[in-house]
Design a protein around this motif. Structure first.
Motif, PDB file in Angstrom:
ATOM      1  N   GLU A 276      32.830  34.542  67.190  1.00 17.03           N
ATOM      2  CA  GLU A 276      31.863  34.612  68.283  1.00 17.03           C
ATOM      3  C   GLU A 276      30.503  34.102  67.816  1.00 17.03           C
ATOM      4  N   GLY A 277      30.520  33.199  66.828  1.00  9.94           N
ATOM      5  CA  GLY A 277      29.282  32.591  66.364  1.00  9.94           C
ATOM      6  C   GLY A 277      28.769  31.557  67.355  1.00  9.94           C
ATOM      7  N   LYS A 278      27.528  31.121  67.188  1.00  9.80           N
ATOM      8  CA  LYS A 278      26.934  30.104  68.056  1.00  9.80           C
ATOM      9  C   LYS A 278      27.751  28.825  67.986  1.00  9.80           C
ATOM     10  N   ASN A 279      28.105  28.270  69.149  1.00 10.03           N
ATOM     11  CA  ASN A 279      29.000  27.104  69.238  1.00 10.03           C
ATOM     12  C   ASN A 279      30.359  27.385  68.603  1.00 10.03           C
ATOM     13  N   GLY A 280      30.681  28.670  68.495  1.00 12.93           N
ATOM     14  CA  GLY A 280      31.954  29.045  67.880  1.00 12.93           C
ATOM     15  C   GLY A 280      31.950  28.950  66.378  1.00 12.93           C
ATOM     16  N   LEU A 281      30.795  28.625  65.776  1.00 13.06           N
ATOM     17  CA  LEU A 281      30.736  28.414  64.331  1.00 13.06           C
ATOM     18  C   LEU A 281      30.663  29.738  63.574  1.00 13.06           C
ATOM     19  N   SER A 282      31.660  29.982  62.764  1.00  8.64           N
ATOM     20  CA  SER A 282      31.672  31.077  61.790  1.00  8.64           C
ATOM     21  C   SER A 282      32.478  30.578  60.599  1.00  8.64           C
ATOM     22  N   SER A 283      32.239  31.182  59.446  1.00 11.23           N
ATOM     23  CA  SER A 283      33.015  30.794  58.270  1.00 11.23           C
ATOM     24  C   SER A 283      33.212  32.004  57.375  1.00 11.23           C
ATOM     25  N   THR A 284      34.290  31.955  56.604  1.00 11.92           N
ATOM     26  CA  THR A 284      34.630  33.073  55.724  1.00 11.92           C
ATOM     27  C   THR A 284      35.281  32.571  54.451  1.00 11.92           C
ATOM     28  N   PHE A 285      35.176  33.380  53.409  1.00 14.34           N
ATOM     29  CA  PHE A 285      36.084  33.272  52.278  1.00 14.34           C
ATOM     30  C   PHE A 285      37.210  34.270  52.547  1.00 14.34           C
ATOM     31  N   PHE A 286      38.417  33.907  52.189  1.00 12.80           N
ATOM     32  CA  PHE A 286      39.578  34.727  52.547  1.00 12.80           C
ATOM     33  C   PHE A 286      40.534  34.764  51.363  1.00 12.80           C
ATOM     34  N   SER A 287      40.993  35.950  50.995  1.00 15.63           N
ATOM     35  CA  SER A 287      41.918  36.044  49.865  1.00 15.63           C
ATOM     36  C   SER A 287      43.176  36.801  50.243  1.00 15.63           C
ATOM     37  N   PHE A 288      44.294  36.400  49.623  1.00 14.23           N
ATOM     38  CA  PHE A 288      45.555  37.125  49.670  1.00 14.23           C
ATOM     39  C   PHE A 288      45.893  37.571  48.251  1.00 14.23           C
ATOM     40  N   THR A 289      46.210  38.846  48.081  1.00 18.72           N
ATOM     41  CA  THR A 289      46.679  39.331  46.784  1.00 18.72           C
ATOM     42  C   THR A 289      47.859  40.276  46.996  1.00 18.72           C
ATOM     43  N   THR A 290      48.717  40.347  45.993  1.00 22.36           N
ATOM     44  CA  THR A 290      49.853  41.252  46.069  1.00 22.36           C
ATOM     45  C   THR A 290      49.359  42.691  46.104  1.00 22.36           C
ATOM     46  N   GLN A 291      49.913  43.475  47.005  1.00 23.52           N
ATOM     47  CA  GLN A 291      49.516  44.866  47.168  1.00 23.52           C
ATOM     48  C   GLN A 291      50.622  45.774  46.644  1.00 23.52           C
ATOM     49  N   ASN A 292      50.260  46.660  45.712  1.00 24.45           N
ATOM     50  CA  ASN A 292      51.232  47.601  45.136  1.00 24.45           C
ATOM     51  C   ASN A 292      52.441  46.889  44.525  1.00 24.45           C
ATOM     52  N   LYS A 293      52.198  45.666  44.018  1.00 22.80           N
ATOM     53  CA  LYS A 293      53.235  44.892  43.330  1.00 22.80           C
ATOM     54  C   LYS A 293      54.414  44.535  44.234  1.00 22.80           C
ATOM     55  N   THR A 294      54.227  44.604  45.566  1.00 19.04           N
ATOM     56  CA  THR A 294      55.305  44.279  46.488  1.00 19.04           C
ATOM     57  C   THR A 294      54.841  43.230  47.491  1.00 19.04           C
ATOM     58  N   VAL A 295      55.802  42.477  48.006  1.00 23.71           N
ATOM     59  CA  VAL A 295      55.542  41.468  49.023  1.00 23.71           C
ATOM     60  C   VAL A 295      56.390  41.821  50.239  1.00 23.71           C
TER      61      VAL A 295
END
Length: 306
Positions: free
Chosen positions: A251-270
């Motif tokens: 919901e940024g101005k002109n729809g502009l937003s940005s993020t850093f995003f990470s995926f990591t294994t949780q509790n050693k399970t997938v």
């Protein structure tokens, strides 16, 4: 700079593995130009298992080779994200952003893997370690903008927007406003407007962010209910546990937003990741192969910091 973050301890992997996890996120056509371990000076290492981040950044500022310069900055930027995530502390956003942005802007556009997925945002991979799934680590840079909506089928995107992840996900907002909605998804034997879909990838899965996939109806009907609606702004963060359902949008101005995003294994399970979609549909294709130049959008994000 925090003295702890200044040291990049190579406890999970050696420097060559770290470098490979960065290099694999650049375009295939330039892989032969990317640096090897021998291209980095000994002064950046405190020891065989620790990198001095300050020395690495200083090296990146004086290095003439544009590929080595970009990779050095990206290593440092990724370190900032991993350090904040792994220590559950606030991300030092501005230096992190400057490093990651420069690692993209320093190179011609075709060097960057930059594609749009089913959720409508531009996705740029920064780091991917998948040699040991118990320590899986995938970090990306996401950009939303209204101009990007022309590249996707917005109706289909909305129908397949509620999804879960195989891994623990965490997002750090760089600029704009991100809305995150959380959902309960319960299986039912009754008739329903929604079904569970599983994601099936084609044979280019090993290509980072460059594969196509399909959402395929499992035949399992579900009841979908919204639980929460959250709004996040610059330098805030949120997490999604593996297997939990959500959708996010800008919901940024002109729809502009940005993020850093990470995926990591949780509790050693997938866990199995799924997406919900219309029960009357059988499949929907997701295409990540399109390359879009991110530089103008990055410069627009830069204006938010100036």
């Amino acid at each position: 700079m925090n003295s702890e973050i200044n040291n990049f301890n190579l406890d999970k992997y050696d420097f060559e593995t770290l470098l490979n996890s960065i290099n694999k996120c650049y375009a295939d056509d330039i892989k032969d130009n990317l640096p090897k371990v021998s291209d980095f000076p000994k002064k950046i290492f405190n020891s065989t298992d620790s990198i001095n981040l300050k020395s690495l950044i200083e090296f990146s500022e004086t290095e003439d080779n544009i590929y080595t310069k970009s990779v050095a900055k990206r290593i440092a930027g990724v370190r900032h994200i991993q350090f904040a995530r792994d220590n559950n502390i606030k991300l030092d956003l501005l230096p992190t952003w400057n490093l990651i942005a420069a690692s993209i802007l320093d190179l011609p556009s075709e060097c960057t893997v930059s594609s749009i997925g089913s959720q409508g945002f531009l996705s740029i991979p920064l780091f991917k370690y998948d040699e040991n799934m118990e320590d899986f680590d995938f970090i990306r840079f996401h950009i939303w903008h209204n101009d990007l909506l022309d590249y996707i089928n917005q109706e289909i995107s909305e129908r397949f927007s509620i999804h879960s992840h195989s891994f623990l996900a965490q997002s750090w907002i760089i600029n704009g406003i991100i809305i995150n909605e959380r959902y309960s998804v319960e299986k039912t034997n009754d008739d329903s407007e929604s079904s569970l879909f599983k994601i099936e990838y084609n044979k280019t899965l090993n290509k980072v962010n460059q594969h196509t996939s399909s959402a395929v109806n499992t035949g399992q009907n579900v009841n979908v209910n919204k639980l929460e609606k959250e709004a996040y702004k610059t330098n805030e963060t949120y997490k999604i546990n593996s297997g939990d359902y959500h959708k996010s949008y800008s919901e940024g101005k002109n729809g502009l937003s940005s993020t850093f995003f990470s995926f990591t294994t949780q509790n050693k399970t997938v866990v199995q990741s799924n997406v919900t979609g219309p029960s009357k549909m059988q499949t929907s294709e997701i295409n990540r192969k399109m390359h879009i130049d991110p530089k103008q959008l990055i410069l627009e994000i830069n204006q938010n910091f100036n």
